[in-house]
Design a protein around this motif. Structure first.
Motif, PDB file in Angstrom:
ATOM      1  N   ILE A   6       0.835  -1.202   0.000  1.00  0.00           N
ATOM      2  CA  ILE A   6       0.000   0.000   0.000  1.00  0.00           C
ATOM      3  C   ILE A   6       0.869   1.251   0.000  1.00  0.00           C
ATOM      4  CG2 ILE A   6      -1.684   1.335   1.336  1.00  0.00           C
ATOM      5  CD1 ILE A   6      -2.798  -1.375   2.350  1.00  0.00           C
ATOM      6  N   ASP A   7       1.886   1.287   0.849  1.00  0.00           N
ATOM      7  CA  ASP A   7       2.785   2.451   0.903  1.00  0.00           C
ATOM      8  C   ASP A   7       3.516   2.649  -0.423  1.00  0.00           C
ATOM      9  OD1 ASP A   7       2.229   3.287   3.514  1.00  0.00           O
ATOM     10  OD2 ASP A   7       3.640   1.845   4.364  1.00  0.00           O
ATOM     11  N   ALA A   8       3.959   1.559  -1.033  1.00  0.00           N
ATOM     12  CA  ALA A   8       4.687   1.668  -2.303  1.00  0.00           C
ATOM     13  C   ALA A   8       3.772   2.159  -3.418  1.00  0.00           C
ATOM     14  CB  ALA A   8       5.305   0.316  -2.668  1.00  0.00           C
ATOM     15  N   ILE A   9       2.557   1.658  -3.457  1.00  0.00           N
ATOM     16  CA  ILE A   9       1.605   2.072  -4.492  1.00  0.00           C
ATOM     17  C   ILE A   9       1.254   3.548  -4.350  1.00  0.00           C
ATOM     18  CG2 ILE A   9      -0.801   1.788  -5.252  1.00  0.00           C
ATOM     19  CD1 ILE A   9      -0.441  -1.230  -4.662  1.00  0.00           C
ATOM     20  N   ALA A  10       1.166   4.026  -3.108  1.00  0.00           N
ATOM     21  CA  ALA A  10       0.804   5.428  -2.871  1.00  0.00           C
ATOM     22  C   ALA A  10       1.808   6.397  -3.479  1.00  0.00           C
ATOM     23  CB  ALA A  10       0.670   5.678  -1.372  1.00  0.00           C
ATOM     24  N   LYS A  11       3.020   5.938  -3.754  1.00  0.00           N
ATOM     25  CA  LYS A  11       4.063   6.804  -4.307  1.00  0.00           C
ATOM     26  C   LYS A  11       4.090   6.820  -5.838  1.00  0.00           C
ATOM     27  CE  LYS A  11       6.980   5.796  -0.294  1.00  0.00           C
ATOM     28  NZ  LYS A  11       8.204   5.093   0.173  1.00  0.00           N
ATOM     29  N   THR A  12       3.211   6.059  -6.486  1.00  0.00           N
ATOM     30  CA  THR A  12       3.280   5.922  -7.947  1.00  0.00           C
ATOM     31  C   THR A  12       2.399   6.890  -8.712  1.00  0.00           C
ATOM     32  OG1 THR A  12       1.511   4.262  -8.026  1.00  0.00           O
ATOM     33  CG2 THR A  12       3.790   3.457  -7.712  1.00  0.00           C
ATOM     34  N   GLY A  13       1.374   7.441  -8.062  1.00  0.00           N
ATOM     35  CA  GLY A  13       0.474   8.348  -8.766  1.00  0.00           C
ATOM     36  C   GLY A  13      -0.826   7.718  -9.233  1.00  0.00           C
ATOM     37  N   VAL A  14      -1.067   6.443  -8.919  1.00  0.00           N
ATOM     38  CA  VAL A  14      -2.351   5.835  -9.267  1.00  0.00           C
ATOM     39  C   VAL A  14      -3.409   6.294  -8.279  1.00  0.00           C
ATOM     40  CG1 VAL A  14      -1.133   3.807 -10.177  1.00  0.00           C
ATOM     41  CG2 VAL A  14      -2.100   3.731  -7.866  1.00  0.00           C
ATOM     42  N   GLN A  15      -4.674   6.110  -8.659  1.00  0.00           N
ATOM     43  CA  GLN A  15      -5.759   6.546  -7.778  1.00  0.00           C
ATOM     44  C   GLN A  15      -6.249   5.450  -6.843  1.00  0.00           C
ATOM     45  OE1 GLN A  15      -5.558   7.023 -11.079  1.00  0.00           O
ATOM     46  NE2 GLN A  15      -6.703   8.810 -11.768  1.00  0.00           N
ATOM     47  N   LYS A  26       4.946 -12.856 -12.619  1.00  0.00           N
ATOM     48  CA  LYS A  26       5.493 -12.686 -13.967  1.00  0.00           C
ATOM     49  C   LYS A  26       4.581 -11.859 -14.869  1.00  0.00           C
ATOM     50  CE  LYS A  26       8.235 -16.943 -13.891  1.00  0.00           C
ATOM     51  NZ  LYS A  26       9.442 -16.185 -13.525  1.00  0.00           N
ATOM     52  N   ALA A  27       3.359 -11.612 -14.419  1.00  0.00           N
ATOM     53  CA  ALA A  27       2.410 -10.826 -15.201  1.00  0.00           C
ATOM     54  C   ALA A  27       2.216  -9.424 -14.626  1.00  0.00           C
ATOM     55  CB  ALA A  27       1.062 -11.554 -15.256  1.00  0.00           C
ATOM     56  N   SER A  28       3.151  -8.987 -13.769  1.00  0.00           N
ATOM     57  CA  SER A  28       3.004  -7.721 -13.041  1.00  0.00           C
ATOM     58  C   SER A  28       4.032  -6.687 -13.473  1.00  0.00           C
ATOM     59  CB  SER A  28       3.158  -7.976 -11.536  1.00  0.00           C
ATOM     60  OG  SER A  28       2.218  -8.921 -11.077  1.00  0.00           O
ATOM     61  N   LEU A  29       3.740  -5.432 -13.138  1.00  0.00           N
ATOM     62  CA  LEU A  29       4.691  -4.339 -13.329  1.00  0.00           C
ATOM     63  C   LEU A  29       5.453  -4.093 -12.034  1.00  0.00           C
ATOM     64  CD1 LEU A  29       2.593  -1.633 -15.240  1.00  0.00           C
ATOM     65  CD2 LEU A  29       4.206  -3.272 -16.213  1.00  0.00           C
ATOM     66  N   THR A  30       6.696  -3.671 -12.152  1.00  0.00           N
ATOM     67  CA  THR A  30       7.437  -3.200 -10.982  1.00  0.00           C
ATOM     68  C   THR A  30       6.973  -1.781 -10.654  1.00  0.00           C
ATOM     69  OG1 THR A  30       9.226  -2.215 -12.268  1.00  0.00           O
ATOM     70  CG2 THR A  30       9.427  -4.572 -11.700  1.00  0.00           C
ATOM     71  N   PHE A  31       7.413  -1.264  -9.534  1.00  0.00           N
ATOM     72  CA  PHE A  31       6.961   0.073  -9.151  1.00  0.00           C
ATOM     73  C   PHE A  31       7.593   1.168 -10.008  1.00  0.00           C
ATOM     74  CE2 PHE A  31       5.660  -2.329  -5.428  1.00  0.00           C
ATOM     75  CZ  PHE A  31       4.344  -1.899  -5.353  1.00  0.00           C
ATOM     76  N   GLU A  32       8.815   0.969 -10.452  1.00  0.00           N
ATOM     77  CA  GLU A  32       9.424   1.944 -11.361  1.00  0.00           C
ATOM     78  C   GLU A  32       8.671   1.960 -12.687  1.00  0.00           C
ATOM     79  OE1 GLU A  32      11.694   5.070 -12.247  1.00  0.00           O
ATOM     80  OE2 GLU A  32      11.713   4.011 -10.312  1.00  0.00           O
ATOM     81  N   GLU A  33       8.314   0.784 -13.189  1.00  0.00           N
ATOM     82  CA  GLU A  33       7.521   0.712 -14.418  1.00  0.00           C
ATOM     83  C   GLU A  33       6.149   1.350 -14.219  1.00  0.00           C
ATOM     84  OE1 GLU A  33       9.349  -3.454 -16.268  1.00  0.00           O
ATOM     85  OE2 GLU A  33       7.692  -3.517 -14.828  1.00  0.00           O
ATOM     86  N   THR A  34       5.583   1.175 -13.043  1.00  0.00           N
ATOM     87  CA  THR A  34       4.277   1.773 -12.759  1.00  0.00           C
ATOM     88  C   THR A  34       4.345   3.289 -12.813  1.00  0.00           C
ATOM     89  OG1 THR A  34       3.641  -0.112 -11.393  1.00  0.00           O
ATOM     90  CG2 THR A  34       2.429   1.929 -11.055  1.00  0.00           C
ATOM     91  N   ASN A  46       6.414   5.100 -14.539  1.00  0.00           N
ATOM     92  CA  ASN A  46       6.561   5.475 -15.951  1.00  0.00           C
ATOM     93  C   ASN A  46       5.228   5.361 -16.683  1.00  0.00           C
ATOM     94  OD1 ASN A  46       9.306   5.883 -15.548  1.00  0.00           O
ATOM     95  ND2 ASN A  46       9.878   3.846 -16.241  1.00  0.00           N
ATOM     96  N   LEU A  47       4.486   4.314 -16.370  1.00  0.00           N
ATOM     97  CA  LEU A  47       3.181   4.123 -17.005  1.00  0.00           C
ATOM     98  C   LEU A  47       2.222   5.247 -16.626  1.00  0.00           C
ATOM     99  CD1 LEU A  47       1.175   2.318 -18.603  1.00  0.00           C
ATOM    100  CD2 LEU A  47       0.642   1.214 -16.426  1.00  0.00           C
ATOM    101  N   VAL A  48       2.198   5.613 -15.363  1.00  0.00           N
ATOM    102  CA  VAL A  48       1.310   6.683 -14.902  1.00  0.00           C
ATOM    103  C   VAL A  48       1.580   7.976 -15.659  1.00  0.00           C
ATOM    104  CG1 VAL A  48       0.745   8.169 -12.943  1.00  0.00           C
ATOM    105  CG2 VAL A  48       0.927   5.700 -12.611  1.00  0.00           C
ATOM    106  N   ALA A  49       2.842   8.342 -15.770  1.00  0.00           N
ATOM    107  CA  ALA A  49       3.190   9.580 -16.486  1.00  0.00           C
ATOM    108  C   ALA A  49       2.772   9.505 -17.948  1.00  0.00           C
ATOM    109  CB  ALA A  49       4.695   9.832 -16.372  1.00  0.00           C
TER     110      ALA A  49
END
Length: 335
Positions: free
Chosen positions: A26-35, A234-242, A244-247
């Motif tokens: 949850i803490d890591a996701i909060a830093k990515t910019g998703v809603q 194996k079907a997931s994004l890393t947080f750095e990729e997330t 980049n995707l958000v932007a």
């Protein structure tokens, strides 16, 4: 009009039964910019049995799929704490229930919307339970034909449900030839509800393309590392990729909602005067010379000679006086 697509990062089973790891997600996701962050609420006795087969035989410690679901469970109080954590960090709490009992729990937890996984789209018992809450529903269409979706959509409309549909391919990870990006428009036209894309490709490309093609909701799995244990890693994004995707998808979504009028280029008038060119001569030429194509060059800026676009009408005209190499050519220089 929304300024951003609605982005949902799914944890699913990436926590592997650890409450501490789940809070860390949850803490890591909060830093990515998703809603939003998405969970799955499994209550083994209510949704499964010892006869359920493994989708993928991945577990070193669970003898049956039922055992796995038991190990993935959290108590109602633990779920309430997870919901509060999401509230505290500004993330919408979204969850997929896999039983009617899980819906009862989610109502007590205080979820504001529901996600229905691909395997539950035709579970009308569960859909009625969710619809009766009156809360928005997001449906993944992964394993459903249009005929099956038609039945589900008609059922939800009969319940006056507020729902949206995600194009989804149930394959982990999804290959490019399985994305089904063409289905996004088909879903929009067929059902006239908000349409999105649920991705299992472990790429940013699929989500970017989906938003460019009109997806308003984007859901994808996230993981600290694709090398960790679990069926979805194996079907997931890393947080750095997330991040980049958000932007990327936010930029694309903004551009789609600010169309350019190619009939109006008034804002470029100053730049055009700088970048566009005037006709000039590329060599010394005497009075009386008939201008040929090979005598001409185009030089910046615009406005110091005849526009370069008009070169054809000058061919064969006669110079009134001697001209030097690189002189601009104007109407008064020609007969």
């Amino acid at each position: 009009m929304k300024s951003k697509p609605y982005l949902i990062a799914e944890i699913a089973q990436a926590h592997d039964g650890s409450l501490g790891i789940l809070h860390s997600y949850i803490d890591a996701i909060a830093k990515t910019g998703v809603q939003a962050v998405k969970f799955q609420l499994h209550i083994a006795e209510a949704e499964s049995s010892a006869h359920e087969p493994f989708r993928v035989k991945f577990s070193y410690e669970d003898n049956t799929r039922f055992d796995y679901w038991k190990r993935m469970e959290f108590t109602l109080e633990q779920w309430k704490a997870l919901k509060k954590h999401c509230d505290d960090v500004g993330l919408d709490f979204i969850c997929s229930p896999f039983s009617n009992l899980a819906v009862d729990w989610l109502e007590e937890i205080g979820t504001k919307s529901y996600k229905v996984g691909s395997g539950e789209v035709n579970n009308l018992l569960l859909l009625e339970k969710i619809a009766n809450t009156g809360k928005p529903i997001i449906i993944s269409s992964g394993m459903s034909s249009f005929a099956e979706l038609d039945q589900t959509v008609a059922f939800l409309k009969s319940k006056n449900a507020d729902f949206s549909i995600l194009q989804c391919t149930t394959a982990y990870p999804t290959k490019p030839e399985q994305f089904g990006l063409n289905v996004i428009r088909q879903l929009k036209e067929r059902y006239e509800v908000p349409i999105g894309f649920s991705d299992h490709s472990a790429t940013t490309a699929a989500g970017i393309a989906a938003v460019a093609l009109g997806a308003e909701i984007l859901e994808f799995h996230v993981v600290f590392s694709r090398d960790i244990f679990g069926p979805d890693a194996k079907a997931s994004l890393t947080f750095e990729e997330t991040k980049n995707l958000v932007a990327a998808v936010n930029a694309i979504y903004t551009s789609l909602h600010h169309p350019i009028d190619k009939n109006n280029n008034a804002e470029f008038s100053e730049l055009k005067s700088i970048f566009e060119k005037s006709l000039a001569l590329n060599k010394n030429l005497p009075k009386g010379h008939q201008v040929s194509f090979d005598d001409l060059e185009a030089k910046k800026p615009k406005g110091f000679g005849i526009p370069a676009a008009d070169y054809q009408r000058l061919i064969g005209k006669t110079l009134k006086s001697d001209k030097q190499q690189w002189d601009f050519l104007n109407e008064e220089d020609l007969i």
